[in-house]
Design an enzyme around this catalytic site. Structure first.
Site, PDB file in Angstrom:
ATOM      1  N   ASP A 448      36.716  65.704  -8.874  1.00 41.50           N
ATOM      2  CA  ASP A 448      35.743  66.338  -7.981  1.00 41.50           C
ATOM      3  C   ASP A 448      34.879  65.279  -7.293  1.00 41.50           C
ATOM      4  OD1 ASP A 448      34.381  68.378  -6.724  1.00 41.50           O
ATOM      5  OD2 ASP A 448      33.842  69.428  -8.569  1.00 41.50           O
ATOM      6  N   ASP A 516      35.315  76.610  -3.154  1.00 45.86           N
ATOM      7  CA  ASP A 516      34.582  77.181  -4.278  1.00 45.86           C
ATOM      8  C   ASP A 516      34.424  78.691  -4.132  1.00 45.86           C
ATOM      9  OD1 ASP A 516      34.252  74.791  -5.580  1.00 45.86           O
ATOM     10  OD2 ASP A 516      32.194  74.464  -4.926  1.00 45.86           O
TER      11      ASP A 516
END
Length: 696
Positions: A448, A516
């Site tokens: 990430d 997301d």
């Protein structure tokens, strides 16, 4: 016949793909000039186009402007420059001198020097089917400042009009597709954030305004780069259009000199006459064949613990989730944030990559062993490029972050960006990642990056601008090194969702986290934009809980599954607390997905009804004798009757079996009339239809 040839008498190179041709030539002054890009042409046809340089017809408009193969500034050239250099004496103009060329295994290198200064330029061309890869290499014996170094200038045929397709977005709303007329002048799409970004993606497609999903000429350009980038379209009053693109941004200067070459990232170009659908299928085939590290593999069904636990991570809690996931048919269990350092929230611990012994008293090995014993692979979340100021790492090495002296260090998400251009940071990152993977038997990393660059400085370094490019190169090198030392390791690229999706990172990742936002209704549009260029086999998509944490919308579980099953299926909800009926449905749909997975992940995509309104959305994947149709009714209006769905990519002379409910169809009827969908009544209705060609 595909390949590359040199027409010596015309000083012209012809690159012939499977169904397209590209050609360039040397002008009378050795300037490399564009000749042709479009449908396949024989060499004799290309020769007809290699006219001499046209004479000026007034004092303001160069008739050859926009036809440079790599546009430079200098002289009477005023087109958007792809290459701008500044020599030590202040001279800015570049003058080309052709040296020689090489053709080896589908790769053309054309070598030039400047007529006076010790600068060498090599233009690279590599054929990949109908995709042409281009990039530029610069070397010099003395220091040269490179103000702009795009990978390529792409000149399009003159057309009555031009329409541009591209995507824009933001966090939780990535890859929203737009189609609009190309403005006159310069239009720039870019990221100045140090990452690909949620806000734009480094590709464009151009047509004449009449192309459809099935018909029309489409030109596409995509950049293989995961840092700051720009693509510029330039449309002149004379009707000419170019697309120029590369890494970098305004104000950042590259320096080339002894032992300091500069190689730009690949800019890939594609022509098709089969409309936007054919363009997407060609891009998908290119990514599978020439970009992804393991395109032949099937990506596993994964479970990720983030939405179930947040930062409240314990060994017992992760074991409970793993046991439930295994019972549902999940193949890869991924533990997310909160397993290391003092990481009980987003305020501290990032950078301290040692196991939190309060949460895992015996380390990670017992959990990893338990997951493997359940028949699943084990994955873990990492964010190597970031650090919290409240961390042992930052207290020990505050100089490791990007920063400027006498300037505040701006925090986003309470974190700062480590300077990966520094060799000591690179070695630190490799050391703990190598130990994490090697000592614990980690099969999968969710990599990430939750914020862009700011204060991108490097105090004490003479050439601080190189940070912008070398940070990305260092991330690439680290990923390559990890994969080389751990060949069974698989990696997902993530950047706060879809902030780092591009051809560069896909060459080092097995899949990407698309957004997301897992709201199934929003995902239809996000995944539609993503799929214009990138294949479903690399598109991670999760089923999460109601209401959705981004939109607060509640959507039926079957609809959520059907949307996520159109890519690499994952689960992210609190499955320990799911009711029995949801668990039973999830188990059935995961089994269904595993059956159709080869078609979804490796098949060709046909978009049948795009998400242009809130009605029915449908698309189809075809692989050999198998086809899978996905259809979704978003909202039901006025009790409108359902229309049959015309399919694509089938054999009209064949018959196709639909195992559930056990009926057969004529291929010709499915193509000409359509498939009755039988969508359930009401909003958020969906079906997944499997069709198998009947062997006679």
């Amino acid at each position: 016949m595909t390949g590359i040839s040199f027409l010596e008498g015309h000083r012209t190179w012809v690159l012939t793909g499977e169904s397209s041709t590209y050609a360039l030539r040397l002008g009378e002054d050795d300037v490399p000039a564009h000749v042709y890009w479009g449908p396949a042409l024989p060499a004799a046809g290309v020769v007809e186009l290699t006219a001499k340089t046209l004479p000026w017809w007034d004092g303001f408009n160069d008739p050859n402007e926009g036809l440079d193969e790599l546009a430079t500034d200098g002289g009477t050239r005023y087109w958007t420059p792809a290459l701008q250099v500044r020599f030590a004496d202040g001279t800015r103009a570049l003058e080309w001198r052709y040296e020689d060329h090489e053709i080896t295994a589908g790769h053309l290198r054309v070598h030039f020097t400047d007529r006076h200064y010790p600068l060498r330029i090599t233009l690279h061309y590599r054929l990949r089917g109908d995709v042409l890869e281009r990039w530029t290499e610069l070397t010099a014996d003395t220091d040269v400042e490179v103000v702009r170094a795009d990978s390529a200038t792409w000149a399009l045929p003159v057309s009555e009009d031009y329409r541009l397709s591209h995507v824009t977005g933001r966090w939780a709303a990535e890859t929203q597709l737009h189609r609009e007329s190309v403005p006159h002048g310069e239009t720039t799409f870019a990221s100045r954030r140090g990452i690909t970004s949620h806000h734009a993606n480094p590709w464009v497609m151009v047509d004449d305004g009449t192309a459809t999903e099935r018909h029309g000429e489409v030109y596409g350009v995509a950049l293989a780069w995961s840092g700051s980038w720009r693509l510029t379209t330039t449309r002149s009053s004379t009707g000419r259009l170019t697309v120029s693109g590369g890494f970098g941004q305004d104000g950042v200067v590259h320096r080339v000199g002894p032992r300091r070459p500069l190689t730009t990232p690949v800019s890939a170009g594609l022509y098709t006459d089969g409309g936007f659908g054919a363009a997407s299928r060609a891009w998908h085939a290119y990514v599978r064949a020439h970009v992804l590290p393991h395109p032949e593999e099937l990506r596993p069904v994964l479970y990720n613990s983030w939405e179930a636990t947040g930062f409240d991570v314990t060994e017992a809690g992760q074991r409970a989730l793993a046991e439930r996931a295994a019972a549902l048919g999940v193949e890869l269990f991924v533990m997310d944030d909160g397993w290391f350092g003092a990481r009980t929230g987003d305020h501290a611990g990032l950078g301290d990559w040692h196991v939190n012994r309060e949460r895992f008293p015996e380390g990670l090995k017992p959990l990893v062993g338990a997951v493997h014993a359940l028949g699943m692979k084990f994955g873990i979340w990492v964010e190597p490029e970031m650090v919290n100021p409240d961390s042992d790492l930052y207290r020990a090495h505050p100089d490791w972050v990007q920063h400027h002296p006498h300037r505040r260090r701006s925090e986003l998400r309470r974190q700062l960006v480590l300077n990966f251009a520094r060799p000591d940071v690179q070695e630190w990152a490799y050391d703990w990642l190598d130990r994490l993977v090697g000592e614990h038997g980690v099969d999968f990393l969710k990599w990430d990056m939750n914020r862009p660059f700011s204060e991108a400085g490097w105090p004490g370094e003479a050439d601080q601008d190189r940070l912008w490019v070398e940070h990305t190169h260092a991330v690439y090198a680290l990923l390559d090194r990890l994969r080389g030392d751990h060949p069974d390791l698989r990696i997902e690229s993530c950047s706060g969702g879809g902030g780092r999706i591009d051809l560069g990172v896909l060459a080092r990742s097995d899949q990407v986290w698309t957004s997301d936002n897992t709201d199934a209704l929003d995902r239809l549009r996000i995944q539609h934009g993503y799929g214009q260029l990138y294949p479903a086999g690399a598109m991670s998509a999760w089923v999460t809980d109601n209401p959705n944490f981004v939109t607060a919308r509640s959507v039926p579980l079957r609809f959520r599954f059907h949307v996520a099953m159109a890519g690499v299926l994952g689960l992210g909800g609190d499955i320990v607390h799911w009711p029995d009926e949801d668990l039973a449905l999830a188990r059935d749909l995961i089994a269904r997905y595993r059956d159709i997975r080869p078609v979804v992940q490796h098949g060709t995509l046909y978009r049948l009804r795009p998400p242009i309104d809130d009605g029915v959305v449908a698309f189809q994947y075809v692989l050999g004798d198998r086809s899978v149709v996905f259809a979704y009714r978003q909202a039901a209006h006025f009790n409108a009757p359902e229309r049959p769905l015309r399919l694509d990519g089938l054999d009209p002379a064949a018959r196709y079996a639909e195992p559930e409910p056990g009926r057969t169809h004529s291929g010709a009827v499915l193509l000409a009339h359509g498939l009755p969908l039988g969508l359930p009544p009401g909003d958020f209705a969906s079906v997944v239809v499997r069709l198998d060609r009947i062997k006679i």
